[in-house]
Design a protein around this motif. Structure first.
Motif, PDB file in Angstrom:
ATOM      1  N   MET A   1      36.408   0.138  20.825  1.00 11.11           N
ATOM      2  CA  MET A   1      35.328   0.447  19.911  1.00 11.11           C
ATOM      3  C   MET A   1      33.976   0.384  20.627  1.00 11.11           C
ATOM      4  N   MET A   2      34.010   0.721  21.897  1.00  8.44           N
ATOM      5  CA  MET A   2      32.775   0.752  22.681  1.00  8.44           C
ATOM      6  C   MET A   2      31.755   1.717  22.060  1.00  8.44           C
ATOM      7  N   ILE A   3      32.220   2.816  21.504  1.00  4.33           N
ATOM      8  CA  ILE A   3      31.309   3.801  20.923  1.00  4.33           C
ATOM      9  C   ILE A   3      30.543   3.207  19.740  1.00  4.33           C
ATOM     10  N   VAL A   4      31.180   2.337  18.968  1.00  6.98           N
ATOM     11  CA  VAL A   4      30.510   1.690  17.839  1.00  6.98           C
ATOM     12  C   VAL A   4      29.448   0.727  18.349  1.00  6.98           C
ATOM     13  N   ARG A   5      29.784  -0.049  19.371  1.00  8.47           N
ATOM     14  CA  ARG A   5      28.796  -0.977  19.947  1.00  8.47           C
ATOM     15  C   ARG A   5      27.605  -0.215  20.535  1.00  8.47           C
ATOM     16  N   THR A   6      27.889   0.927  21.152  1.00  2.44           N
ATOM     17  CA  THR A   6      26.814   1.752  21.713  1.00  2.44           C
ATOM     18  C   THR A   6      25.901   2.263  20.608  1.00  2.44           C
ATOM     19  N   MET A   7      26.490   2.686  19.497  1.00  2.00           N
ATOM     20  CA  MET A   7      25.675   3.171  18.377  1.00  2.00           C
ATOM     21  C   MET A   7      24.831   2.047  17.781  1.00  2.00           C
ATOM     22  N   ILE A   8      25.384   0.857  17.687  1.00  2.00           N
ATOM     23  CA  ILE A   8      24.622  -0.293  17.182  1.00  2.00           C
ATOM     24  C   ILE A   8      23.452  -0.597  18.114  1.00  2.00           C
ATOM     25  N   ALA A   9      23.689  -0.552  19.424  1.00  2.00           N
ATOM     26  CA  ALA A   9      22.615  -0.794  20.397  1.00  2.00           C
ATOM     27  C   ALA A   9      21.534   0.278  20.275  1.00  2.00           C
ATOM     28  N   LEU A  10      21.946   1.519  20.102  1.00  2.00           N
ATOM     29  CA  LEU A  10      20.989   2.615  19.918  1.00  2.00           C
ATOM     30  C   LEU A  10      20.161   2.394  18.654  1.00  2.00           C
ATOM     31  N   ALA A  11      20.815   1.987  17.577  1.00  2.00           N
ATOM     32  CA  ALA A  11      20.107   1.724  16.324  1.00  2.00           C
ATOM     33  C   ALA A  11      19.108   0.584  16.491  1.00  2.00           C
ATOM     34  N   ALA A  12      19.497  -0.448  17.218  1.00  2.00           N
ATOM     35  CA  ALA A  12      18.584  -1.574  17.446  1.00  2.00           C
ATOM     36  C   ALA A  12      17.385  -1.145  18.279  1.00  2.00           C
ATOM     37  N   ALA A  13      17.640  -0.355  19.316  1.00  2.00           N
ATOM     38  CA  ALA A  13      16.556   0.074  20.213  1.00  2.00           C
ATOM     39  C   ALA A  13      15.616   1.071  19.555  1.00  2.00           C
ATOM     40  N   LYS A  14      16.170   1.964  18.742  1.00  2.00           N
ATOM     41  CA  LYS A  14      15.365   3.042  18.153  1.00  2.00           C
ATOM     42  C   LYS A  14      14.946   2.780  16.709  1.00  2.00           C
ATOM     43  N   GLY A  15      15.433   1.683  16.126  1.00  2.00           N
ATOM     44  CA  GLY A  15      15.116   1.384  14.738  1.00  2.00           C
ATOM     45  C   GLY A  15      15.826   2.301  13.750  1.00  2.00           C
ATOM     46  N   TRP A  16      17.000   2.778  14.126  1.00  2.00           N
ATOM     47  CA  TRP A  16      17.754   3.686  13.274  1.00  2.00           C
ATOM     48  C   TRP A  16      18.368   2.966  12.080  1.00  2.00           C
ATOM     49  N   HIS A  17      18.626   3.748  11.054  1.00  5.11           N
ATOM     50  CA  HIS A  17      19.388   3.286   9.897  1.00  5.11           C
ATOM     51  C   HIS A  17      20.867   3.489  10.203  1.00  5.11           C
ATOM     52  N   LEU A  18      21.693   2.566   9.760  1.00  6.84           N
ATOM     53  CA  LEU A  18      23.140   2.689   9.902  1.00  6.84           C
ATOM     54  C   LEU A  18      23.795   2.513   8.542  1.00  6.84           C
ATOM     55  N   HIS A  19      24.613   3.478   8.164  1.00  3.04           N
ATOM     56  CA  HIS A  19      25.345   3.405   6.905  1.00  3.04           C
ATOM     57  C   HIS A  19      26.818   3.621   7.180  1.00  3.04           C
ATOM     58  N   GLN A  20      27.628   3.298   6.193  1.00  6.86           N
ATOM     59  CA  GLN A  20      29.069   3.421   6.342  1.00  6.86           C
ATOM     60  C   GLN A  20      29.668   4.056   5.092  1.00  6.86           C
ATOM     61  N   MET A  21      30.671   4.891   5.315  1.00  4.14           N
ATOM     62  CA  MET A  21      31.423   5.495   4.219  1.00  4.14           C
ATOM     63  C   MET A  21      32.906   5.404   4.546  1.00  4.14           C
ATOM     64  N   GLU A  22      33.710   5.450   3.505  1.00  6.67           N
ATOM     65  CA  GLU A  22      35.158   5.396   3.680  1.00  6.67           C
ATOM     66  C   GLU A  22      35.797   6.512   2.860  1.00  6.67           C
ATOM     67  N   PHE A  23      36.709   7.232   3.471  1.00  8.10           N
ATOM     68  CA  PHE A  23      37.433   8.290   2.781  1.00  8.10           C
ATOM     69  C   PHE A  23      38.579   7.670   2.000  1.00  8.10           C
ATOM     70  N   LYS A  24      38.747   8.094   0.764  1.00  7.52           N
ATOM     71  CA  LYS A  24      39.870   7.631  -0.048  1.00  7.52           C
ATOM     72  C   LYS A  24      41.083   8.490   0.276  1.00  7.52           C
ATOM     73  N   ASN A  25      42.190   7.866   0.631  1.00  6.88           N
ATOM     74  CA  ASN A  25      43.431   8.599   0.937  1.00  6.88           C
ATOM     75  C   ASN A  25      43.168   9.765   1.890  1.00  6.88           C
ATOM     76  N   ALA A  26      42.579   9.471   3.014  1.00  6.76           N
ATOM     77  CA  ALA A  26      42.137  10.509   3.954  1.00  6.76           C
ATOM     78  C   ALA A  26      43.232  11.513   4.301  1.00  6.76           C
ATOM     79  N   PHE A  27      44.404  11.036   4.657  1.00  2.00           N
ATOM     80  CA  PHE A  27      45.451  11.958   5.084  1.00  2.00           C
ATOM     81  C   PHE A  27      45.875  12.886   3.957  1.00  2.00           C
ATOM     82  N   ARG A  28      45.768  12.425   2.726  1.00  2.00           N
ATOM     83  CA  ARG A  28      46.127  13.277   1.583  1.00  2.00           C
ATOM     84  C   ARG A  28      45.078  14.356   1.342  1.00  2.00           C
ATOM     85  N   GLN A  29      43.885  14.198   1.905  1.00  2.00           N
ATOM     86  CA  GLN A  29      42.840  15.204   1.740  1.00  2.00           C
ATOM     87  C   GLN A  29      42.930  16.295   2.805  1.00  2.00           C
TER      88      GLN A  29
END
Length: 159
Positions: A1-29
């Motif tokens: 999950m290095m990519i997630v840590r990199t995005m968090i570091a980018l958000a901290a450095a640039k003051g970005w907003h971070l949000h999260q979403m979850e797909f319901k039954n993704a494979f069924r979609q």
């Protein structure tokens, strides 16, 4: 999950907003690009047609085609709304123009959305929710094994 840590570091450095979403039954979609058939499940056999098979219209979680069908569908939609998939990492999608940049990390049925402007993030979330069944988890707090605590001064992560 290095990519997630990199995005968090980018958000901290640039003051970005971070949000999260979850797909319901993704494979069924997802959807199939080819015809997929299965034998009649035990207990659901047709007495009149014991050798008949069922054509699947939607993927089942246990099918080996389900992850590919889902990834293909979400990637096509993200392309349609202006995102480009990263060549080195196919879980990273970026949409940028002269005014803003939005970055998405997709991990099966979880998504982290980061960017400079909350208005742009909310527009993307609205587009995604209009197309897929989703849960808006609002601000980013927990992704797989990474816990995130944001204060006005910094972002702390723990596993």
């Amino acid at each position: 999950m290095m990519i997630v840590r990199t995005m968090i570091a980018l958000a901290a450095a640039k003051g970005w907003h971070l949000h999260q979403m979850e797909f319901k039954n993704a494979f069924r979609q997802g959807g199939f690009e080819e015809e997929v058939y299965m034998v009649q499940p035990l207990g659901f056999e047709l007495n009149t047609h014991p050798k008949a098979v069922y054509q699947l219209k939607k993927p089942l979680y246990s099918l080996k085609q389900a992850p590919h069908a889902w990834h293909s569908k979400i990637t096509q939609y993200l392309h349609r709304i202006g995102f480009q998939m990263s060549k080195p990492n196919n879980s990273l999608y970026v949409r940028s123009n002269s005014e803003s940049r939005i970055v998405i990390i997709l991990y099966v049925d979880d998504m982290v959305i980061g960017g400079e402007h909350i208005v742009d993030i909310n527009k993307v979330k609205s587009l995604l929710s209009g197309k897929f069944e989703m849960t808006d988890m609002k601000e980013f707090h927990y992704f797989r094994s990474i816990k995130v605590v944001r204060t006005p001064a910094n972002i702390m992560i723990s596993q």
